[in-house]
Design a protein around this motif. Structure first.
Motif, PDB file in Angstrom:
ATOM      1  N   ARG A  10       0.831  -1.207   0.000  1.00  0.00           N
ATOM      2  CA  ARG A  10       0.000   0.000   0.000  1.00  0.00           C
ATOM      3  C   ARG A  10       0.862   1.252   0.000  1.00  0.00           C
ATOM      4  O   ARG A  10       1.966   1.264   0.537  1.00  0.00           O
ATOM      5  CB  ARG A  10      -0.890   0.042   1.244  1.00  0.00           C
ATOM      6  CG  ARG A  10      -1.888  -1.076   1.334  1.00  0.00           C
ATOM      7  CD  ARG A  10      -2.733  -0.930   2.589  1.00  0.00           C
ATOM      8  NE  ARG A  10      -3.668  -2.025   2.724  1.00  0.00           N
ATOM      9  CZ  ARG A  10      -4.023  -2.560   3.872  1.00  0.00           C
ATOM     10  NH1 ARG A  10      -3.502  -2.116   4.999  1.00  0.00           N
ATOM     11  NH2 ARG A  10      -4.884  -3.548   3.911  1.00  0.00           N
ATOM     12  N   ASN A  12       0.116   5.157   1.249  1.00  0.00           N
ATOM     13  CA  ASN A  12      -0.847   5.990   1.977  1.00  0.00           C
ATOM     14  C   ASN A  12      -2.171   5.272   2.217  1.00  0.00           C
ATOM     15  O   ASN A  12      -3.243   5.852   2.092  1.00  0.00           O
ATOM     16  CB  ASN A  12      -1.086   7.304   1.237  1.00  0.00           C
ATOM     17  CG  ASN A  12       0.156   8.140   1.158  1.00  0.00           C
ATOM     18  OD1 ASN A  12       0.952   8.183   2.088  1.00  0.00           O
ATOM     19  ND2 ASN A  12       0.341   8.820   0.042  1.00  0.00           N
ATOM     20  N   GLY A  13      -2.094   3.977   2.535  1.00  0.00           N
ATOM     21  CA  GLY A  13      -3.278   3.185   2.824  1.00  0.00           C
ATOM     22  C   GLY A  13      -4.027   2.673   1.614  1.00  0.00           C
ATOM     23  O   GLY A  13      -4.993   1.924   1.743  1.00  0.00           O
ATOM     24  N   ILE A  14      -3.604   3.032   0.411  1.00  0.00           N
ATOM     25  CA  ILE A  14      -4.276   2.599  -0.816  1.00  0.00           C
ATOM     26  C   ILE A  14      -3.614   1.315  -1.310  1.00  0.00           C
ATOM     27  O   ILE A  14      -2.409   1.265  -1.553  1.00  0.00           O
ATOM     28  CB  ILE A  14      -4.194   3.685  -1.907  1.00  0.00           C
ATOM     29  CG1 ILE A  14      -4.874   4.962  -1.417  1.00  0.00           C
ATOM     30  CG2 ILE A  14      -4.817   3.196  -3.210  1.00  0.00           C
ATOM     31  CD1 ILE A  14      -4.615   6.165  -2.296  1.00  0.00           C
ATOM     32  N   HIS A  15      -4.436   0.279  -1.478  1.00  0.00           N
ATOM     33  CA  HIS A  15      -3.939  -1.028  -1.923  1.00  0.00           C
ATOM     34  C   HIS A  15      -3.469  -0.951  -3.372  1.00  0.00           C
ATOM     35  O   HIS A  15      -4.228  -0.565  -4.255  1.00  0.00           O
ATOM     36  CB  HIS A  15      -5.042  -2.082  -1.779  1.00  0.00           C
ATOM     37  CG  HIS A  15      -4.624  -3.439  -2.231  1.00  0.00           C
ATOM     38  ND1 HIS A  15      -3.952  -4.303  -1.404  1.00  0.00           N
ATOM     39  CD2 HIS A  15      -4.760  -4.073  -3.415  1.00  0.00           C
ATOM     40  CE1 HIS A  15      -3.707  -5.422  -2.075  1.00  0.00           C
ATOM     41  NE2 HIS A  15      -4.190  -5.300  -3.294  1.00  0.00           N
ATOM     42  N   LEU A  16      -2.203  -1.328  -3.610  1.00  0.00           N
ATOM     43  CA  LEU A  16      -1.637  -1.320  -4.956  1.00  0.00           C
ATOM     44  C   LEU A  16      -1.363  -2.711  -5.501  1.00  0.00           C
ATOM     45  O   LEU A  16      -1.483  -2.941  -6.699  1.00  0.00           O
ATOM     46  CB  LEU A  16      -0.311  -0.546  -4.982  1.00  0.00           C
ATOM     47  CG  LEU A  16      -0.343   0.930  -4.652  1.00  0.00           C
ATOM     48  CD1 LEU A  16       1.069   1.491  -4.701  1.00  0.00           C
ATOM     49  CD2 LEU A  16      -1.244   1.675  -5.604  1.00  0.00           C
ATOM     50  N   CYS A  38       0.241  -6.441  -9.381  1.00  0.00           N
ATOM     51  CA  CYS A  38      -0.460  -5.171  -9.180  1.00  0.00           C
ATOM     52  C   CYS A  38      -1.923  -5.255  -9.588  1.00  0.00           C
ATOM     53  O   CYS A  38      -2.331  -6.161 -10.307  1.00  0.00           O
ATOM     54  CB  CYS A  38       0.232  -4.064  -9.978  1.00  0.00           C
ATOM     55  SG  CYS A  38       1.916  -3.759  -9.417  1.00  0.00           S
ATOM     56  N   GLY A  39      -2.688  -4.280  -9.141  1.00  0.00           N
ATOM     57  CA  GLY A  39      -4.110  -4.219  -9.438  1.00  0.00           C
ATOM     58  C   GLY A  39      -4.422  -4.122 -10.913  1.00  0.00           C
ATOM     59  O   GLY A  39      -5.507  -4.511 -11.344  1.00  0.00           O
ATOM     60  N   GLU A  57       0.609  -4.318   6.649  1.00  0.00           N
ATOM     61  CA  GLU A  57       0.876  -3.929   5.265  1.00  0.00           C
ATOM     62  C   GLU A  57       2.366  -3.812   4.990  1.00  0.00           C
ATOM     63  O   GLU A  57       3.177  -3.724   5.912  1.00  0.00           O
ATOM     64  CB  GLU A  57       0.208  -2.592   4.932  1.00  0.00           C
ATOM     65  CG  GLU A  57       0.835  -1.409   5.658  1.00  0.00           C
ATOM     66  CD  GLU A  57       0.173  -0.074   5.338  1.00  0.00           C
ATOM     67  OE1 GLU A  57      -0.754  -0.017   4.522  1.00  0.00           O
ATOM     68  OE2 GLU A  57       0.605   0.932   5.925  1.00  0.00           O
ATOM     69  N   SER A  62       5.820   5.812  -2.484  1.00  0.00           N
ATOM     70  CA  SER A  62       5.339   6.232  -3.797  1.00  0.00           C
ATOM     71  C   SER A  62       5.191   5.029  -4.713  1.00  0.00           C
ATOM     72  O   SER A  62       6.011   4.098  -4.665  1.00  0.00           O
ATOM     73  CB  SER A  62       6.326   7.229  -4.417  1.00  0.00           C
ATOM     74  OG  SER A  62       6.024   7.468  -5.768  1.00  0.00           O
ATOM     75  N   ALA A  63       4.193   5.074  -5.578  1.00  0.00           N
ATOM     76  CA  ALA A  63       4.027   4.026  -6.583  1.00  0.00           C
ATOM     77  C   ALA A  63       5.167   4.052  -7.592  1.00  0.00           C
ATOM     78  O   ALA A  63       5.386   3.073  -8.315  1.00  0.00           O
ATOM     79  CB  ALA A  63       2.689   4.185  -7.292  1.00  0.00           C
TER      80      ALA A  63
END
Length: 105
Positions: A10, A12-16, A38-39, A57, A62-63
């Motif tokens: 993740r 910032n808490g966003i699942h990648l 990845c998604g 997690e 950063s992505a």
């Protein structure tokens, strides 16, 4: 190690993504990164040096730290898959050092 590969990646808490395997340096017992799914369906390489392993997690800043399939192809022949190593219940230190759990006698 099995617990690490179950954690979501993740930012910032966003699942990648989710880890598929850990890649270990061919010459030493050090994890160099994770192969991730990845998604968007792509497989990418996530360098171990940029991850923050937390209880729930694998956090990254950063992505942009996710390297694409071409970079993953660079690392595959230079590493070993953790699943292919003859280790019983391996674990990883914060610096990527790989160890085998001591067995109870």
């Amino acid at each position: 190690m099995a617990e690490l590969l179950k954690l979501p990646v993740r930012v910032n808490g966003i699942h990648l993504a989710r880890p598929i395997d850990a890649l270990v340096d061919a010459q030493s017992d050090r994890v160099v990164g994770l192969e991730i799914h990845c998604g968007d369906g792509a497989r990418r390489f996530l360098p171990f040096a940029v991850i923050d392993v937390r209880d729930d997690e694998i956090a990254i800043e950063s992505a942009l730290t996710l390297l694409d399939e071409r970079d993953l192809d660079f690392y595959r022949p230079r590493t070993r898959r953790i699943a292919d190593l003859p280790l019983a219940d391996p674990w990883v230190e914060a610096d990527g050092s790989l160890h085998e759990a001591a067995t109870a006698a």
